[in-house]
Each structure stands twice: as structure tokens, then as C-alpha cells.
Motif scaffolding. Sequence first.
Motif, PDB file in Angstrom:
ATOM      1  N   UNK A  12       0.824  -1.216   0.000  1.00 32.51           N
ATOM      2  CA  UNK A  12       0.000   0.000   0.000  1.00 32.51           C
ATOM      3  C   UNK A  12       0.856   1.264   0.000  1.00 32.51           C
ATOM      4  N   UNK A  13       1.930   1.266   0.777  1.00 34.53           N
ATOM      5  CA  UNK A  13       2.815   2.426   0.849  1.00 34.53           C
ATOM      6  C   UNK A  13       3.458   2.706  -0.508  1.00 34.53           C
ATOM      7  N   UNK A  14       3.979   1.671  -1.137  1.00 33.34           N
ATOM      8  CA  UNK A  14       4.637   1.849  -2.432  1.00 33.34           C
ATOM      9  C   UNK A  14       3.629   2.216  -3.510  1.00 33.34           C
ATOM     10  N   UNK A  15       2.468   1.605  -3.477  1.00 25.91           N
ATOM     11  CA  UNK A  15       1.407   1.945  -4.437  1.00 25.91           C
ATOM     12  C   UNK A  15       1.003   3.404  -4.299  1.00 25.91           C
ATOM     13  N   UNK A  16       0.897   3.872  -3.081  1.00 30.39           N
ATOM     14  CA  UNK A  16       0.541   5.268  -2.823  1.00 30.39           C
ATOM     15  C   UNK A  16       1.567   6.207  -3.464  1.00 30.39           C
ATOM     16  N   UNK A  17       2.844   5.875  -3.331  1.00 36.39           N
ATOM     17  CA  UNK A  17       3.895   6.675  -3.949  1.00 36.39           C
ATOM     18  C   UNK A  17       3.812   6.608  -5.473  1.00 36.39           C
ATOM     19  N   UNK A  18       3.699   5.419  -6.010  1.00 34.88           N
ATOM     20  CA  UNK A  18       3.649   5.236  -7.466  1.00 34.88           C
ATOM     21  C   UNK A  18       2.495   6.033  -8.073  1.00 34.88           C
ATOM     22  N   UNK A  19       1.370   6.042  -7.386  1.00 35.45           N
ATOM     23  CA  UNK A  19       0.183   6.735  -7.892  1.00 35.45           C
ATOM     24  C   UNK A  19       0.194   8.232  -7.632  1.00 35.45           C
ATOM     25  N   UNK A  26       9.130  12.806   0.818  1.00 31.18           N
ATOM     26  CA  UNK A  26       8.419  12.153   1.919  1.00 31.18           C
ATOM     27  C   UNK A  26       8.569  10.637   1.834  1.00 31.18           C
ATOM     28  N   UNK A  27       8.538  10.117   0.607  1.00 32.32           N
ATOM     29  CA  UNK A  27       8.772   8.689   0.398  1.00 32.32           C
ATOM     30  C   UNK A  27      10.165   8.321   0.911  1.00 32.32           C
ATOM     31  N   UNK A  28      11.161   9.132   0.566  1.00 33.48           N
ATOM     32  CA  UNK A  28      12.536   8.895   1.019  1.00 33.48           C
ATOM     33  C   UNK A  28      12.639   8.891   2.543  1.00 33.48           C
ATOM     34  N   UNK A  73      11.630  10.050 -13.004  1.00 33.48           N
ATOM     35  CA  UNK A  73      12.389   8.851 -13.380  1.00 33.48           C
ATOM     36  C   UNK A  73      12.428   7.851 -12.221  1.00 33.48           C
ATOM     37  N   UNK A  74      12.615   8.375 -11.027  1.00 35.47           N
ATOM     38  CA  UNK A  74      12.651   7.530  -9.834  1.00 35.47           C
ATOM     39  C   UNK A  74      11.309   6.837  -9.630  1.00 35.47           C
ATOM     40  N   UNK A  75      10.224   7.591  -9.762  1.00 36.65           N
ATOM     41  CA  UNK A  75       8.880   7.019  -9.600  1.00 36.65           C
ATOM     42  C   UNK A  75       8.655   5.905 -10.625  1.00 36.65           C
ATOM     43  N   UNK A  76       9.116   6.118 -11.851  1.00 39.12           N
ATOM     44  CA  UNK A  76       8.953   5.103 -12.896  1.00 39.12           C
ATOM     45  C   UNK A  76       9.787   3.854 -12.582  1.00 39.12           C
ATOM     46  N   UNK A  77      10.999   4.054 -12.072  1.00 38.38           N
ATOM     47  CA  UNK A  77      11.843   2.910 -11.704  1.00 38.38           C
ATOM     48  C   UNK A  77      11.205   2.091 -10.581  1.00 38.38           C
ATOM     49  N   UNK A  78      10.674   2.775  -9.602  1.00 38.74           N
ATOM     50  CA  UNK A  78      10.005   2.085  -8.498  1.00 38.74           C
ATOM     51  C   UNK A  78       8.763   1.359  -9.018  1.00 38.74           C
TER      52      UNK A  78
END
Length: 94
Positions: A12-19, A26-28, A73-78
Motif C-alpha cells: 500500500x505504501x509503495x502503491x501510494x507513492x507510485x500513484x 516524503x517517500x525517502x 524517473x525515480x517514480x517510474x523505476x520504483x
Amino acid sequence: MKVGKHMIFMIKFITYFINGGIERYLFDIDYSGYVIEHFPYMENENSELAERFAYTVDQAYELGTSLGLSDEEFRMEIANAFNEWLGEKRPNLI
């Protein structure tokens, strides 16, 4: 696929960031602490999925951070690593 509450938390945490629900800075701030807190439990919940997390999402995080990728780019890599981590076996979290 067996997933427990710690695996669900990280999904859920990673999905929230990706979306786009949270900015990269804040993710960092939260990511490393959440990995330290939840990963040992993730290994107990599903060791194969936890190991795959380490070689996909966590590796993408470390690489993206060290390369100084832009936020997008970071969001896309994640996102790519997240898709590789869960593949077609995404659990229904509802």
C-alpha cells in the motif's frame, strides 16, 4: 499468494507513492524506516516474496537514489520494480 499485514503495508505504501499520493522526499524519509521495521516480518510471512522485494523494489530504490534520478524517473523505476516484484500475482487487498 500468502501475504500478511506487513507485506500489505509495504504494498500500500509503495502503491501510494507510485500513484502520486506522496512526494518523493516524503517517500525517502519513510522508506528506509519502513523497510527496517517491516522486512523481517515480511520474511516470516512469505520468504520468497520478501526476497523478490529485496531484488526488485529495494534494489531499484538504492540504484535510483545513488544515480540521482529525477523524481519522475525515480517514480517510474520504483513502479517497474513494483510490477516485477508482484507480477501477475497481485493480492486482492480489499
